[in-house]
Enzyme design. Structure first.
Site, PDB file in Angstrom:
ATOM      1  N   LYS A 220     -12.125   8.576   5.212  1.00 26.38           N
ATOM      2  CA  LYS A 220     -12.042   8.487   4.590  1.00 26.38           C
ATOM      3  C   LYS A 220     -12.640   7.088   3.826  1.00 26.38           C
ATOM      4  O   LYS A 220     -13.412   5.766   4.232  1.00 26.38           O
ATOM      5  CB  LYS A 220     -10.068   7.605   4.286  1.00 26.38           C
ATOM      6  CG  LYS A 220      -9.968   7.049   2.883  1.00 26.38           C
ATOM      7  CD  LYS A 220      -8.442   6.375   2.698  1.00 26.38           C
ATOM      8  CE  LYS A 220      -7.885   5.971   1.779  1.00 26.38           C
ATOM      9  NZ  LYS A 220      -7.206   4.736   1.848  1.00 26.38           N
ATOM     10  N   GLU A 269      -1.616  -6.694  -4.074  1.00 31.41           N
ATOM     11  CA  GLU A 269      -1.813  -6.566  -2.339  1.00 31.41           C
ATOM     12  C   GLU A 269      -2.114  -7.787  -1.456  1.00 31.41           C
ATOM     13  O   GLU A 269      -2.950  -8.337  -2.185  1.00 31.41           O
ATOM     14  CB  GLU A 269      -2.149  -5.383  -1.905  1.00 31.41           C
ATOM     15  CG  GLU A 269      -3.127  -4.461  -1.299  1.00 31.41           C
ATOM     16  CD  GLU A 269      -3.639  -3.553  -0.868  1.00 31.41           C
ATOM     17  OE1 GLU A 269      -4.685  -3.032  -0.142  1.00 31.41           O
ATOM     18  OE2 GLU A 269      -4.118  -2.573  -2.022  1.00 31.41           O
ATOM     19  N   GLU A 313      -2.666   8.614   3.345  1.00 28.91           N
ATOM     20  CA  GLU A 313      -3.824   7.619   2.582  1.00 28.91           C
ATOM     21  C   GLU A 313      -3.039   6.130   3.275  1.00 28.91           C
ATOM     22  O   GLU A 313      -3.151   5.250   3.892  1.00 28.91           O
ATOM     23  CB  GLU A 313      -3.931   7.139   1.178  1.00 28.91           C
ATOM     24  CG  GLU A 313      -4.719   6.168   0.385  1.00 28.91           C
ATOM     25  CD  GLU A 313      -4.940   6.710  -0.896  1.00 28.91           C
ATOM     26  OE1 GLU A 313      -5.420   5.865  -1.187  1.00 28.91           O
ATOM     27  OE2 GLU A 313      -4.686   7.405  -1.477  1.00 28.91           O
ATOM     28  N   GLU A 448      -7.382   7.999 -12.056  1.00 29.76           N
ATOM     29  CA  GLU A 448      -6.387   6.783 -11.551  1.00 29.76           C
ATOM     30  C   GLU A 448      -6.755   5.131 -10.918  1.00 29.76           C
ATOM     31  O   GLU A 448      -6.818   4.678 -11.873  1.00 29.76           O
ATOM     32  CB  GLU A 448      -6.753   7.387  -9.810  1.00 29.76           C
ATOM     33  CG  GLU A 448      -5.556   6.260  -9.348  1.00 29.76           C
ATOM     34  CD  GLU A 448      -5.782   6.884  -6.896  1.00 29.76           C
ATOM     35  OE1 GLU A 448      -5.362   5.897  -6.729  1.00 29.76           O
ATOM     36  OE2 GLU A 448      -5.150   7.960  -7.889  1.00 29.76           O
TER      37      GLU A 448
END
Length: 463
Positions: A220, A269, A313, A448
């Site tokens: 990824k 986050e 993910e 996104e």
């Protein structure tokens, strides 16, 4: 560190300068006072008269705000072991400092605020010329708001050649400015232009990444892109931060000013939080928009909870953070399944992590192990960072890097610098990224990132 009862500031400064002369080395003093409630945004705004080095931090989960004005000391790392180097300088600074504090409230006294770049090996400086790779600042004046109480910390580095009355006069003049009853007016942010940076090339990079993942080069990678915005006049930092605080309730609101440039954002986050030895971290990965109605919102949330790509993910992040935290903590607790974390424009998959930090480790030790998480870099960690450096079309600078604060009582918190913008006078660069796996579609990933740009665009001249 010596803890001494607060007396008159004149006596403190005269005594510290005498000590500096006796030992022929500078002396850092930190004085904490309880003050009447004050507007943190106006404090930040007024601080520009004193210094073009300001900082702002507001917690996403509690009533806790820090506003720093000016510089008593800066900590810069010059080696690849940047987290250890900053920690070592911080330890030396605290060992020699004198703290005058009757309150012992977290985030008061000697506090360092700042951040680290995403990739210390990135060599292209633009547009981050005014931000060092690693920079933590001990403000000259710091406002701390905790549970409806306000505190002012004054930090001063005193040298043997300093004159007490000159230092005292300067402090009083600065405090009169910061607490002026006549607030400075805010100027509205008016946008005059906007340009996406190489959007089609970015989509091709996403397509190339999916091919490379299928070839087994990596599992990824997170790829980010840039949007450039122009304004009719220079942007005022406090106006942007005030608007972010009012519109992004579940996010960490941050700002770091360096030589007149501002790095600002509203990130959901958290990387890690430490209070004494209790550590909290956050797994936040997997994204879908909010719905226009309550029913649509619930449907989208359920879709996210069941989507294989987003669940994969998210699990990448959970597994990595588990390994990093277990390396320096005990009593690690991680729920088996994620829940939804709603924001104004987006909702994410969220898994909390709690643990007890082992003796001999610091918050920066944890941050070093966590950065970058798979949500910001990819997997494997080194391969994904190398891939980003070679293929991404921009210099991330502090975007997606660790930003936050820590104090001398083993408290602190760092978040990941996403949903952010670098503002330079009358222009800004906005950044957003997404996780690319083997079945990613370039157009969907592009959309996104467009959604992720909305929080910053909304306070920089409209949506």
């Amino acid at each position: 560190m010596l803890h001494t009862k607060v007396s008159q500031i004149e006596e403190i400064i005269e005594g510290a300068i005498q000590t500096a002369r006796q030992h022929q080395k500078p002396q850092l003093i930190s004085i904490v006072d309880r003050i009447d409630n004050i507007d943190p945004f106006q404090f930040l705004h007024t601080g520009q008269i004193i210094d073009q080095h300001r900082s702002f931090w507001r917690s996403a989960e509690e009533e806790f705000t820090l506003v720093g004005i000016g510089t008593a000391s800066k900590l810069y790392a010059k080696t690849r072991t940047r987290f250890n180097e900053i920690q070592s300088m911080w330890n030396d600074l605290n060992d020699q400092a004198v703290l005058y504090d009757d309150f012992n409230v977290k985030g008061t006294g000697i506090v360092a605020l700042g951040g680290f770049s995403f990739d210390p090996e990135q060599r292209n400086g633009a547009p981050w010329e005014n931000f060092s790779d690693s920079q933590m600042t001990i403000p000259a004046y710091m406002l701390t708001i905790k549970d409806d109480q306000c505190f002012l910390t004054t930090n001063v580095f005193l040298y043997p050649e300093d004159h007490p009355q000159q230092i005292i006069r300067q402090i009083k003049e600065h405090q009169e400015i910061l607490f002026s009853p006549k607030p400075l007016p805010y100027e509205p942010v008016v946008r005059s232009g906007m340009e996406e940076v190489l959007p089609e090339e970015w989509k091709k990079t996403v397509e190339k990444a999916t091919d490379d993942i299928k070839k087994g080069l990596l599992e990824k990678v997170v790829l980010a892109r840039e949007l450039r915005v122009k304004f009719q006049a220079p942007v005022q930092l406090a106006e942007v931060i005030k608007d972010l605080a009012e519109t992004q309730n579940n996010s960490y609101i941050f700002a770091f000013e360096s030589d007149g440039d501002y790095f600002v954002g509203a990130t959901p986050e958290r990387l890690a939080k430490l209070e004494q030895d209790q550590l909290v971290s956050t797994c936040l990965a997997g994204t879908i928009p909010r719905g226009k109605t309550k029913e649509e919102d619930a449907e989208l949330g359920q879709e996210l909870l069941e989507d294989p790509k987003n669940l994969q993910e998210h699990q990448f992040v959970v597994d990595m953070i588990r390994g990093a935290v277990e390396a320096c903590c005990t009593n690690v607790d991680i729920p088996a399944s994620p829940v939804l974390y709603p924001l104004r424009n987006l909702q994410h998959l969220y898994t909390p992590v709690t643990a007890t930090l082992d003796e001999g480790y610091s918050l920066l030790d944890v941050i070093e192990r966590l950065h970058p998480t798979p949500a910001l870099g990819g997997l494997p960690q080194k391969a994904s960072v190398d891939y980003i450096r070679e293929n991404e079309t921009m210099n991330r600078g502090w975007y997606a890097g660790p930003i936050g604060w820590f104090d001398s009582s083993n408290n602190g918190e760092f978040a990941v610098a996403i949903r952010s913008a670098l503002i330079k006078n009358d222009s800004a660069s906005l950044f957003a990224g997404c996780g690319v796996v083997e079945d990613s579609e370039p157009e969907a990933e592009y959309e996104e990132t467009a959604v992720k740009l909305k929080p910053m665009l909304s306070v920089l001249g409209g949506s």
